[in-house]
Write an enzyme that holds these catalytic residues in place. Structure first.
Site, PDB file in Angstrom:
ATOM      1  N   THR A 116      81.211  94.987  49.273  1.00 37.14           N
ATOM      2  CA  THR A 116      82.202  93.930  49.493  1.00 37.14           C
ATOM      3  C   THR A 116      83.591  94.321  48.996  1.00 37.14           C
ATOM      4  O   THR A 116      83.719  95.108  48.043  1.00 37.14           O
ATOM      5  CB  THR A 116      81.732  92.656  48.741  1.00 37.14           C
ATOM      6  N   ASP A 117      84.604  93.717  49.592  1.00 36.67           N
ATOM      7  CA  ASP A 117      85.983  93.930  49.117  1.00 36.67           C
ATOM      8  C   ASP A 117      86.184  93.391  47.701  1.00 36.67           C
ATOM      9  O   ASP A 117      87.129  93.771  47.010  1.00 36.67           O
ATOM     10  CB  ASP A 117      87.001  93.286  50.082  1.00 36.67           C
ATOM     11  N   GLU A 118      85.267  92.507  47.259  1.00 37.28           N
ATOM     12  CA  GLU A 118      85.457  91.860  45.957  1.00 37.28           C
ATOM     13  C   GLU A 118      85.334  92.847  44.793  1.00 37.28           C
ATOM     14  O   GLU A 118      85.756  92.545  43.684  1.00 37.28           O
ATOM     15  CB  GLU A 118      84.485  90.683  45.802  1.00 37.28           C
ATOM     16  N   TYR A 140      79.134  88.301  40.359  1.00 38.30           N
ATOM     17  CA  TYR A 140      78.737  88.785  41.691  1.00 38.30           C
ATOM     18  C   TYR A 140      79.388  90.142  41.967  1.00 38.30           C
ATOM     19  O   TYR A 140      78.705  91.129  42.253  1.00 38.30           O
ATOM     20  CB  TYR A 140      79.142  87.775  42.779  1.00 38.30           C
ATOM     21  N   LYS A 144      77.859  94.012  42.155  1.00 41.28           N
ATOM     22  CA  LYS A 144      77.985  94.775  43.416  1.00 41.28           C
ATOM     23  C   LYS A 144      78.675  96.121  43.128  1.00 41.28           C
ATOM     24  O   LYS A 144      78.287  97.150  43.660  1.00 41.28           O
ATOM     25  CB  LYS A 144      78.793  93.988  44.467  1.00 41.28           C
TER      26      LYS A 144
HETATM   27  P1  NAD Z   1      72.716  86.210  52.338  1.00 44.29           P
HETATM   28  O1  NAD Z   1      72.698  85.525  51.013  1.00 44.29           O
HETATM   29  O2  NAD Z   1      72.857  85.409  53.573  1.00 44.29           O
HETATM   30  O3  NAD Z   1      71.353  87.068  52.510  1.00 44.29           O
HETATM   31  C1  NAD Z   1      70.838  87.868  51.483  1.00 44.29           C
HETATM   32  C2  NAD Z   1      69.415  88.257  51.871  1.00 44.29           C
HETATM   33  O4  NAD Z   1      68.900  89.139  50.858  1.00 44.29           O
HETATM   34  C3  NAD Z   1      68.455  87.076  51.953  1.00 44.29           C
HETATM   35  O5  NAD Z   1      67.627  87.196  53.101  1.00 44.29           O
HETATM   36  C4  NAD Z   1      67.612  87.202  50.675  1.00 44.29           C
HETATM   37  O6  NAD Z   1      66.297  86.664  50.817  1.00 44.29           O
HETATM   38  C5  NAD Z   1      67.588  88.709  50.499  1.00 44.29           C
HETATM   39  N1  NAD Z   1      67.334  89.137  49.110  1.00 44.29           N
HETATM   40  C6  NAD Z   1      67.942  88.671  47.978  1.00 44.29           C
HETATM   41  N2  NAD Z   1      67.453  89.337  46.903  1.00 44.29           N
HETATM   42  C7  NAD Z   1      66.543  90.221  47.378  1.00 44.29           C
HETATM   43  C8  NAD Z   1      65.714  91.190  46.757  1.00 44.29           C
HETATM   44  N3  NAD Z   1      65.711  91.381  45.427  1.00 44.29           N
HETATM   45  N4  NAD Z   1      64.902  91.947  47.531  1.00 44.29           N
HETATM   46  C9  NAD Z   1      64.868  91.771  48.890  1.00 44.29           C
HETATM   47  N5  NAD Z   1      65.619  90.846  49.514  1.00 44.29           N
HETATM   48  C10 NAD Z   1      66.461  90.093  48.772  1.00 44.29           C
HETATM   49  O7  NAD Z   1      73.844  87.325  52.213  1.00 44.29           O
HETATM   50  P2  NAD Z   1      74.852  87.898  53.306  1.00 44.29           P
HETATM   51  O8  NAD Z   1      76.067  87.070  53.318  1.00 44.29           O
HETATM   52  O9  NAD Z   1      74.119  88.164  54.563  1.00 44.29           O
HETATM   53  O10 NAD Z   1      75.235  89.282  52.609  1.00 44.29           O
HETATM   54  C11 NAD Z   1      74.534  90.493  52.918  1.00 44.29           C
HETATM   55  C12 NAD Z   1      75.196  91.646  52.204  1.00 44.29           C
HETATM   56  O11 NAD Z   1      76.558  91.754  52.618  1.00 44.29           O
HETATM   57  C13 NAD Z   1      75.246  91.508  50.681  1.00 44.29           C
HETATM   58  O12 NAD Z   1      74.990  92.763  50.121  1.00 44.29           O
HETATM   59  C14 NAD Z   1      76.668  91.060  50.389  1.00 44.29           C
HETATM   60  O13 NAD Z   1      77.068  91.472  49.109  1.00 44.29           O
HETATM   61  C15 NAD Z   1      77.409  91.783  51.481  1.00 44.29           C
HETATM   62  N6  NAD Z   1      78.684  91.169  51.917  1.00 44.29           N
HETATM   63  C16 NAD Z   1      78.736  89.835  52.225  1.00 44.29           C
HETATM   64  C17 NAD Z   1      79.934  89.284  52.682  1.00 44.29           C
HETATM   65  C18 NAD Z   1      80.031  87.821  53.067  1.00 44.29           C
HETATM   66  O14 NAD Z   1      81.133  87.358  53.355  1.00 44.29           O
HETATM   67  N7  NAD Z   1      78.937  87.079  53.137  1.00 44.29           N
HETATM   68  C19 NAD Z   1      81.068  90.090  52.799  1.00 44.29           C
HETATM   69  C20 NAD Z   1      80.976  91.456  52.486  1.00 44.29           C
HETATM   70  C21 NAD Z   1      79.771  91.979  52.053  1.00 44.29           C
HETATM   71  P1  TYD Z   2      83.345  81.741  49.533  1.00 46.24           P
HETATM   72  O1  TYD Z   2      82.917  81.405  50.911  1.00 46.24           O
HETATM   73  O2  TYD Z   2      82.495  81.308  48.392  1.00 46.24           O
HETATM   74  O3  TYD Z   2      83.563  83.321  49.511  1.00 46.24           O
HETATM   75  P2  TYD Z   2      84.235  84.254  48.340  1.00 46.24           P
HETATM   76  O4  TYD Z   2      84.337  83.497  47.096  1.00 46.24           O
HETATM   77  O5  TYD Z   2      83.230  85.337  48.250  1.00 46.24           O
HETATM   78  O6  TYD Z   2      85.557  84.686  48.897  1.00 46.24           O
HETATM   79  O7  TYD Z   2      84.796  81.156  49.305  1.00 46.24           O
HETATM   80  C1  TYD Z   2      85.882  81.504  50.126  1.00 46.24           C
HETATM   81  C2  TYD Z   2      87.125  80.883  49.523  1.00 46.24           C
HETATM   82  O8  TYD Z   2      87.008  79.462  49.615  1.00 46.24           O
HETATM   83  C3  TYD Z   2      87.298  81.189  48.057  1.00 46.24           C
HETATM   84  O9  TYD Z   2      88.689  81.314  47.773  1.00 46.24           O
HETATM   85  C4  TYD Z   2      86.747  79.966  47.354  1.00 46.24           C
HETATM   86  C5  TYD Z   2      87.085  78.842  48.321  1.00 46.24           C
HETATM   87  N1  TYD Z   2      86.132  77.705  48.328  1.00 46.24           N
HETATM   88  C6  TYD Z   2      86.606  76.406  48.228  1.00 46.24           C
HETATM   89  O10 TYD Z   2      87.834  76.156  48.133  1.00 46.24           O
HETATM   90  N2  TYD Z   2      85.709  75.384  48.258  1.00 46.24           N
HETATM   91  C7  TYD Z   2      84.370  75.598  48.339  1.00 46.24           C
HETATM   92  O11 TYD Z   2      83.585  74.608  48.329  1.00 46.24           O
HETATM   93  C8  TYD Z   2      83.896  76.944  48.459  1.00 46.24           C
HETATM   94  C9  TYD Z   2      82.424  77.244  48.580  1.00 46.24           C
HETATM   95  C10 TYD Z   2      84.820  77.966  48.460  1.00 46.24           C
END
Ligand code: NAD
Ligand code: TYD
Length: 328
Positions: A116-118, A140, A144
């Site tokens: 992630t960019d975070e 988080y 990561k």
């Molecule tokens: P999500 O929470 O929707 O899904 C996570 C999945 O991982 C779930 O199916 C969960 O059951 C599984 N899981 C959790 N712990 C596990 C373990 N110990 N063993 C096996 N499976 C496990 O998450 P997402 O949004 O699809 O994110 C997927 C990946 O992308 C993550 O690594 C996250 O850090 C990365 N990512 C997410 C975003 C975003 O905006 N959501 C952006 C950049 C990167």
């Molecule tokens: P989020 O979807 O949790 O992603 P991330 O924190 O990983 O960027 O949140 C996106 C942005 O929205 C973040 O600046 C936090 C804000 N946010 C709210 O203002 N209200 C909310 O209820 C949530 C979940 C997020």
């Protein structure tokens, strides 16, 4: 290729599995946490293994005979990591270590870590490149970043052919409604209030999930071993602007907006430079306006997907996270 895709019952992993299953044999390893759902893999041809990436026995069994591993498995929500970091450490640090060790022992040809960019922290202006220092601010992103460093250490020490993809904020169908866009979409569709943290002027770099899945697939096949690839969305937007757009798409007025106490340690702005992945031939295809319209429409059309979530564990989470600030 035979691919092991971990965490593919979640939002991004299931989108990726849908793309990859057309070309490759896919085995999914997923723990099925609150965020993982078998329904997300409907119509995707795959073998399913239920278990954690931190369990060496299960990982070895699932990985045997695979040519490549794509690791999506994660605890993915910042607010939950603030409430309790243990599962984040377990999955991102221990779990990534177990996967890497098994990949090395089994001689798996390719390993892709989804990150992630975070991990770079917040940036006031300009954009992070792959050589920007890691400066994570939440449990988080810190865990990561630790996972990413373990991957790099296995490249340097053991010579495994690993690559890392760092994506910006994803949105699209099947995202668990704890994240901003699905949360406010469902609240808006149902006429509930929309919680906006702090002043709502934080900026995120929005990436449609199918664009991220395509980038991951490209980097898996064409990325240079040992390299990191940033994958940033084409548009940056302040949270309050996202909220206003969703309200307009849902046909609701702005009286539903509720400013609430800010998230502790809230990163102000994320922005990625994606030149390196563009050099491989990737380009985002979906701009925010189109992607958001498609996303809101998907949630409108798929109540059977979200209704069980809204009435289950999510309800308790929502009350804990928002009950007090929304005055419930
Ligand atoms: P999500 O929470 O929707 O899904 C996570 C999945 O991982 C779930 O199916 C969960 O059951 C599984 N899981 C959790 N712990 C596990 C373990 N110990 N063993 C096996 N499976 C496990 O998450 P997402 O949004 O699809 O994110 C997927 C990946 O992308 C993550 O690594 C996250 O850090 C990365 N990512 C997410 C975003 C975003 O905006 N959501 C952006 C950049 C990167
Ligand atoms: P989020 O979807 O949790 O992603 P991330 O924190 O990983 O960027 O949140 C996106 C942005 O929205 C973040 O600046 C936090 C804000 N946010 C709210 O203002 N209200 C909310 O209820 C949530 C979940 C997020």
């Amino acid at each position: 290729m035979k691919l092991l895709v971990t965490g593919a019952a979640g939002f991004i992993g299931s989108t990726y599995a849908r793309l990859a299953a057309g070309e490759h044999d896919v085995t999914v390893l997923d723990k099925l946490t609150y965020a993982g759902r078998r329904e997300n893999l409907e119509e995707v041809e795959h073998v399913f293994v239920h278990g954690s990436i931190s369990d060496p026995g299960i990982v070895r069994k699932a990985m045997e005979g695979c040519d490549a591993v794509v690791n999506f498995a994660a605890e993915s929500h910042v607010d939950r990591s603030i409430a309790g970091q243990d599962p984040f450490v377990e999955t991102h640090v221990i779990g990534t270590g177990v996967l890497l060790e098994a990949a090395r022992q089994l001689g798996v040809a390719r390993y892709l870590q989804v990150s992630t960019d975070e991990v770079y922290g917040s940036i006031a202006s300009g954009s992070f490149t792959e050589s920007s220092p890691l400066d994570p601010s939440s449990p988080y992103s810190a865990t990561k970043a630790a996972g990413d460093l373990l991957v790099s250490s296995h490249v340097h020490t053991h010579g495994i052919e690993a690559v890392i993809c760092r994506g910006s904020n994803n949105y699209g169908p099947r995202q668990y409604p704890e994240k901003l866009i699905p949360l406010i979409t469902l609240n808006a569709l149902q006429g509930d209030r929309l919680p906006v943290y702090g002043d709502g002027r934080q900026v995120r770099n929005w990436l449609f999930v199918e664009d991220f899945a395509r980038a991951i697939h490209l980097v898996l096949q064409e990325g240079e071993p040992g390299r990191v690839y940033n994958v940033g969305g084409p548009d940056e937007c302040e949270n309050i602007d996202v909220v206003r757009r969703v309200l307009a798409l849902a046909g609701r007025d702005e009286s539903l907006i509720e400013y609430v106490t800010d998230r502790p340690g809230h990163d102000r702005r994320y922005s990625l430079c994606s030149d390196r992945v563009r050099e491989l031939g990737w380009q985002a295809q979906v701009h925010f306006e189109e992607g958001l319209t498609r996303t809101v429409q998907w949630y409108r059309d798929n109540e059977p997907w979200w209704a069980p979530i809204r009435s289950g564990e999510y309800r308790e989470y929502y009350e804990r996270q928002y009950g007090r600030v929304l005055g419930r």
